[in-house]
Write a protein that holds these residues in place. Structure first.
Motif, PDB file in Angstrom:
ATOM      1  N   THR A   1       0.855  -1.186   0.000  1.00 50.46           N
ATOM      2  CA  THR A   1       0.000   0.000   0.000  1.00 50.46           C
ATOM      3  C   THR A   1       0.889   1.233   0.000  1.00 50.46           C
ATOM      4  OG1 THR A   1      -0.154   0.141   2.418  1.00 50.46           O
ATOM      5  CG2 THR A   1      -1.817  -1.206   1.309  1.00 50.46           C
ATOM      6  N   TYR A   2       0.660   2.108  -0.962  1.00 54.25           N
ATOM      7  CA  TYR A   2       1.434   3.350  -1.081  1.00 54.25           C
ATOM      8  C   TYR A   2       2.939   3.055  -1.081  1.00 54.25           C
ATOM      9  CZ  TYR A   2      -3.072   5.439  -0.095  1.00 54.25           C
ATOM     10  OH  TYR A   2      -4.405   5.792  -0.151  1.00 54.25           O
ATOM     11  N   THR A   3       3.328   2.091  -1.891  1.00 54.76           N
ATOM     12  CA  THR A   3       4.712   1.613  -1.915  1.00 54.76           C
ATOM     13  C   THR A   3       5.339   1.687  -3.297  1.00 54.76           C
ATOM     14  OG1 THR A   3       4.329   0.114  -0.059  1.00 54.76           O
ATOM     15  CG2 THR A   3       6.157  -0.426  -1.504  1.00 54.76           C
ATOM     16  N   LEU A   4       4.618   1.275  -4.338  1.00 52.07           N
ATOM     17  CA  LEU A   4       5.188   1.225  -5.677  1.00 52.07           C
ATOM     18  C   LEU A   4       5.617   2.596  -6.182  1.00 52.07           C
ATOM     19  CD1 LEU A   4       2.884  -1.345  -7.530  1.00 52.07           C
ATOM     20  CD2 LEU A   4       4.938  -1.757  -6.164  1.00 52.07           C
ATOM     21  N   CYS A   5       5.066   3.632  -5.616  1.00 54.11           N
ATOM     22  CA  CYS A   5       5.418   4.990  -6.044  1.00 54.11           C
ATOM     23  C   CYS A   5       6.859   5.348  -5.710  1.00 54.11           C
ATOM     24  CB  CYS A   5       4.478   6.013  -5.407  1.00 54.11           C
ATOM     25  SG  CYS A   5       4.546   6.038  -3.601  1.00 54.11           S
ATOM     26  N   SER A   6       7.427   4.719  -4.700  1.00 54.42           N
ATOM     27  CA  SER A   6       8.728   5.165  -4.192  1.00 54.42           C
ATOM     28  C   SER A   6       9.857   4.146  -4.351  1.00 54.42           C
ATOM     29  CB  SER A   6       8.607   5.542  -2.717  1.00 54.42           C
ATOM     30  OG  SER A   6       8.142   4.453  -1.952  1.00 54.42           O
ATOM     31  N   ILE A   7       9.589   2.967  -4.908  1.00 57.93           N
ATOM     32  CA  ILE A   7      10.648   2.000  -5.166  1.00 57.93           C
ATOM     33  C   ILE A   7      11.406   2.445  -6.414  1.00 57.93           C
ATOM     34  CG2 ILE A   7      11.189  -0.389  -5.738  1.00 57.93           C
ATOM     35  CD1 ILE A   7       8.682  -1.223  -4.233  1.00 57.93           C
ATOM     36  N   LYS A   8      12.713   2.542  -6.311  1.00 58.70           N
ATOM     37  CA  LYS A   8      13.510   3.076  -7.411  1.00 58.70           C
ATOM     38  C   LYS A   8      13.342   2.246  -8.676  1.00 58.70           C
ATOM     39  CE  LYS A   8      18.106   4.833  -8.499  1.00 58.70           C
ATOM     40  NZ  LYS A   8      19.495   5.048  -8.011  1.00 58.70           N
ATOM     41  N   ASN A   9      13.567   0.947  -8.593  1.00 57.44           N
ATOM     42  CA  ASN A   9      13.384   0.058  -9.739  1.00 57.44           C
ATOM     43  C   ASN A   9      12.121  -0.759  -9.507  1.00 57.44           C
ATOM     44  OD1 ASN A   9      13.533  -1.812 -11.830  1.00 57.44           O
ATOM     45  ND2 ASN A   9      15.768  -1.980 -11.715  1.00 57.44           N
ATOM     46  N   VAL A  10      10.999  -0.136  -9.761  1.00 59.26           N
ATOM     47  CA  VAL A  10       9.713  -0.759  -9.434  1.00 59.26           C
ATOM     48  C   VAL A  10       9.439  -1.978 -10.304  1.00 59.26           C
ATOM     49  CG1 VAL A  10       8.361   0.748 -10.963  1.00 59.26           C
ATOM     50  CG2 VAL A  10       7.283  -0.270  -8.948  1.00 59.26           C
ATOM     51  N   GLU A  11       9.925  -1.954 -11.550  1.00 58.70           N
ATOM     52  CA  GLU A  11       9.729  -3.111 -12.433  1.00 58.70           C
ATOM     53  C   GLU A  11      10.427  -4.345 -11.872  1.00 58.70           C
ATOM     54  OE1 GLU A  11      10.837  -0.155 -13.474  1.00 58.70           O
ATOM     55  OE2 GLU A  11       9.265   0.598 -14.823  1.00 58.70           O
ATOM     56  N   LEU A  12      11.631  -4.154 -11.352  1.00 51.16           N
ATOM     57  CA  LEU A  12      12.373  -5.271 -10.769  1.00 51.16           C
ATOM     58  C   LEU A  12      11.681  -5.785  -9.516  1.00 51.16           C
ATOM     59  CD1 LEU A  12      14.821  -7.120 -10.711  1.00 51.16           C
ATOM     60  CD2 LEU A  12      16.099  -5.303  -9.545  1.00 51.16           C
ATOM     61  N   ALA A  13      11.156  -4.871  -8.703  1.00 52.99           N
ATOM     62  CA  ALA A  13      10.452  -5.273  -7.484  1.00 52.99           C
ATOM     63  C   ALA A  13       9.232  -6.143  -7.813  1.00 52.99           C
ATOM     64  CB  ALA A  13      10.023  -4.042  -6.695  1.00 52.99           C
ATOM     65  N   LEU A  14       8.514  -5.786  -8.855  1.00 51.33           N
ATOM     66  CA  LEU A  14       7.333  -6.569  -9.224  1.00 51.33           C
ATOM     67  C   LEU A  14       7.718  -7.918  -9.819  1.00 51.33           C
ATOM     68  CD1 LEU A  14       5.156  -3.633 -10.431  1.00 51.33           C
ATOM     69  CD2 LEU A  14       4.414  -5.363  -8.804  1.00 51.33           C
ATOM     70  N   LYS A  15       8.821  -7.966 -10.515  1.00 47.20           N
ATOM     71  CA  LYS A  15       9.311  -9.260 -11.004  1.00 47.20           C
ATOM     72  C   LYS A  15       9.708 -10.157  -9.834  1.00 47.20           C
ATOM     73  CE  LYS A  15      10.845  -7.726 -15.566  1.00 47.20           C
ATOM     74  NZ  LYS A  15      12.006  -7.489 -16.470  1.00 47.20           N
ATOM     75  N   GLU A  16      10.240  -9.536  -8.769  1.00 48.94           N
ATOM     76  CA  GLU A  16      10.577 -10.292  -7.567  1.00 48.94           C
ATOM     77  C   GLU A  16       9.315 -10.830  -6.892  1.00 48.94           C
ATOM     78  OE1 GLU A  16      13.880 -10.888  -5.385  1.00 48.94           O
ATOM     79  OE2 GLU A  16      13.675 -11.462  -7.495  1.00 48.94           O
ATOM     80  N   ILE A  17       8.268 -10.014  -6.865  1.00 47.69           N
ATOM     81  CA  ILE A  17       6.997 -10.480  -6.304  1.00 47.69           C
ATOM     82  C   ILE A  17       6.507 -11.692  -7.095  1.00 47.69           C
ATOM     83  CG2 ILE A  17       4.552  -9.903  -6.008  1.00 47.69           C
ATOM     84  CD1 ILE A  17       5.460  -7.023  -5.389  1.00 47.69           C
ATOM     85  N   TYR A  18       6.570 -11.581  -8.412  1.00 42.38           N
ATOM     86  CA  TYR A  18       6.149 -12.710  -9.261  1.00 42.38           C
ATOM     87  C   TYR A  18       6.996 -13.948  -8.965  1.00 42.38           C
ATOM     88  CZ  TYR A  18       5.071 -15.475 -13.381  1.00 42.38           C
ATOM     89  OH  TYR A  18       4.674 -16.492 -14.205  1.00 42.38           O
ATOM     90  N   ARG A  19       8.297 -13.751  -8.830  1.00 47.14           N
ATOM     91  CA  ARG A  19       9.207 -14.882  -8.610  1.00 47.14           C
ATOM     92  C   ARG A  19       8.891 -15.636  -7.323  1.00 47.14           C
ATOM     93  NH1 ARG A  19      13.578 -15.968  -5.611  1.00 47.14           N
ATOM     94  NH2 ARG A  19      13.645 -13.870  -4.696  1.00 47.14           N
ATOM     95  N   VAL A  20       8.655 -14.897  -6.235  1.00 44.81           N
ATOM     96  CA  VAL A  20       8.514 -15.554  -4.934  1.00 44.81           C
ATOM     97  C   VAL A  20       7.106 -16.081  -4.672  1.00 44.81           C
ATOM     98  CG1 VAL A  20      10.371 -14.138  -3.988  1.00 44.81           C
ATOM     99  CG2 VAL A  20       7.996 -13.437  -3.605  1.00 44.81           C
ATOM    100  N   LEU A  21       6.117 -15.573  -5.370  1.00 43.82           N
ATOM    101  CA  LEU A  21       4.753 -16.066  -5.150  1.00 43.82           C
ATOM    102  C   LEU A  21       4.601 -17.508  -5.626  1.00 43.82           C
ATOM    103  CD1 LEU A  21       2.383 -13.113  -6.166  1.00 43.82           C
ATOM    104  CD2 LEU A  21       2.552 -14.178  -3.905  1.00 43.82           C
ATOM    105  N   LYS A  22       3.826 -18.262  -4.873  1.00 46.93           N
ATOM    106  CA  LYS A  22       3.453 -19.604  -5.311  1.00 46.93           C
ATOM    107  C   LYS A  22       2.501 -19.491  -6.505  1.00 46.93           C
ATOM    108  CE  LYS A  22       3.609 -21.566  -0.621  1.00 46.93           C
ATOM    109  NZ  LYS A  22       2.798 -22.168   0.466  1.00 46.93           N
ATOM    110  N   PRO A  23       2.394 -20.528  -7.329  1.00 48.82           N
ATOM    111  CA  PRO A  23       1.357 -20.527  -8.366  1.00 48.82           C
ATOM    112  C   PRO A  23      -0.017 -20.284  -7.735  1.00 48.82           C
ATOM    113  CG  PRO A  23       2.896 -22.317  -8.721  1.00 48.82           C
ATOM    114  CD  PRO A  23       3.254 -21.722  -7.390  1.00 48.82           C
ATOM    115  N   LYS A  24      -0.764 -19.370  -8.308  1.00 50.75           N
ATOM    116  CA  LYS A  24      -2.061 -18.914  -7.799  1.00 50.75           C
ATOM    117  C   LYS A  24      -1.916 -18.010  -6.569  1.00 50.75           C
ATOM    118  CE  LYS A  24      -4.530 -21.114 -10.862  1.00 50.75           C
ATOM    119  NZ  LYS A  24      -5.304 -20.385 -11.902  1.00 50.75           N
TER     120      LYS A  24
END
Length: 207
Positions: free
Chosen positions: A106-129
Motif C-alpha cells: 500500500t502506497y509503496t510502488l510509487c517510491s521503489i527506485k526500480n519498481v519493475e524489478l520489485a514486481l518481477k521479484e513479487i512474481y518470482r517468490v509467489l506460489k502458483p495462484k
C-alpha cells in the motif's frame, strides 16, 4: 540514507498517511486478504496492522528505510499478529522461488527506485495462484491531470522520499507477468487529483 529520510520521512508518513480517507482504502483492500501468512513490502510504520483480518497470523514486513521499521515497533507490540521485520529493498526479496502465499503493498510502488524489478521479484517468490494485493496512487485518467503530474513529479520525488506521481500502476503490474483479476480506479475524496488517483486491486500469479 540521511537524517531526513530516516527520521523526518517516517514522522511525516505517520502524520499524513494514517487519515480516515486514506484508511478507507486500506480497510477495503486488506479485508480481502484470505491467506494466513503474508509478506508486506514497504511495511513502513505499520499502519496496515490494524486493518488485517483475523485470519492473518504472520506478516513479514520488508522496508528499505530502517527509520520506518523502528517507528513500527510500537504498533507491532500492540498487535496480535506475529510480525517479522526485514530491513531490505523490495528489489531483491530474500525468499525462494514459489514460496510465498501472498504479498501486500500500500502506497509503496510509487517510491521503489526500480519498481519493475520489485514486481518481477513479487512474481518470482509467489506460489502458483499466489496473490498480490495492492493499493497504490499513480498516473491519473485525465490528460490535464497527467500533465500536472509529469511537471510536478521531480519536486514530489525530492520532498517525499522518492515518491513518484506519474507511474501507471496497472501497466507496471501486468508487465511483471502477474494477472490482474480485480481492480478499481478512483479519485480519493478531498485529495488533490495529482496525488489521489488510486489503483486498488488483486493480481495473481498464473503459470
Amino acid at each position: 540514507m540521511g537524517f531526513y529520510s530516516k527520521v523526518i520521512i517516517p514522522f511525516l508518513y505517520d502524520f499524513s498517511m494514517d487519515s480516515e480517507q486514506i484508511n478507507e482504502g486500506r480497510k477495503n483492500l486488506l479485508s480481502k486478504v484470505t491467506e494466513e501468512n503474508v509478506v508486506e513490502i514497504g511495511f513502513g510504520t505499520g499502519i496496515n496492522l490494524k486493518f488485517y483480518p483475523e485470519n492473518v497470523k504472520h506478516i513479514i514486513g520488508i522496508d528499505a528505510n530502517e527509520g520506518m521499521l523502528k517507528q513500527a515497533e510500537k504498533k507491532i507490540s500492540n498487535s496480535k499478529i506475529r510480525v517479522q521485520l526485514i530491513h531490505q529493498s523490495s528489489e531483491k526479496l530474500p525468499f525462494e522461488e514459489n514460496s510465498i502465499d501472498a504479498v501486500v503493498s500500500t502506497y509503496t510502488l510509487c517510491s521503489i527506485k526500480n519498481v519493475e524489478l520489485a514486481l518481477k521479484e513479487i512474481y518470482r517468490v509467489l506460489k502458483p495462484k499466489g496473490r498480490y494485493y495492492f493499493l497504490e496512487h499513480g498516473l491519473a485518467d485525465k490528460p490535464f491531470t497527467q500533465k500536472l503530474q509529469h511537471i510536478l513529479n521531480p519536486i514530489q520525488n525530492i520532498w517525499a522520499g522518492g515518491c513518484n506521481l506519474n507511474r501507471n500502476i496497472s501497466s507496471i503490474i501486468s508487465l511483471s507477468g502477474l494477472s490482474i483479476i480485480e481492480m478499481k480506479n478512483y479519485y480519493m475524496k478531498r485529495d488533490p487529483k495529482i496525488v489521489g488517483y488510486m489503483y486498488e486491486g488483486i493480481a495473481e500469479k498464473i503459470t
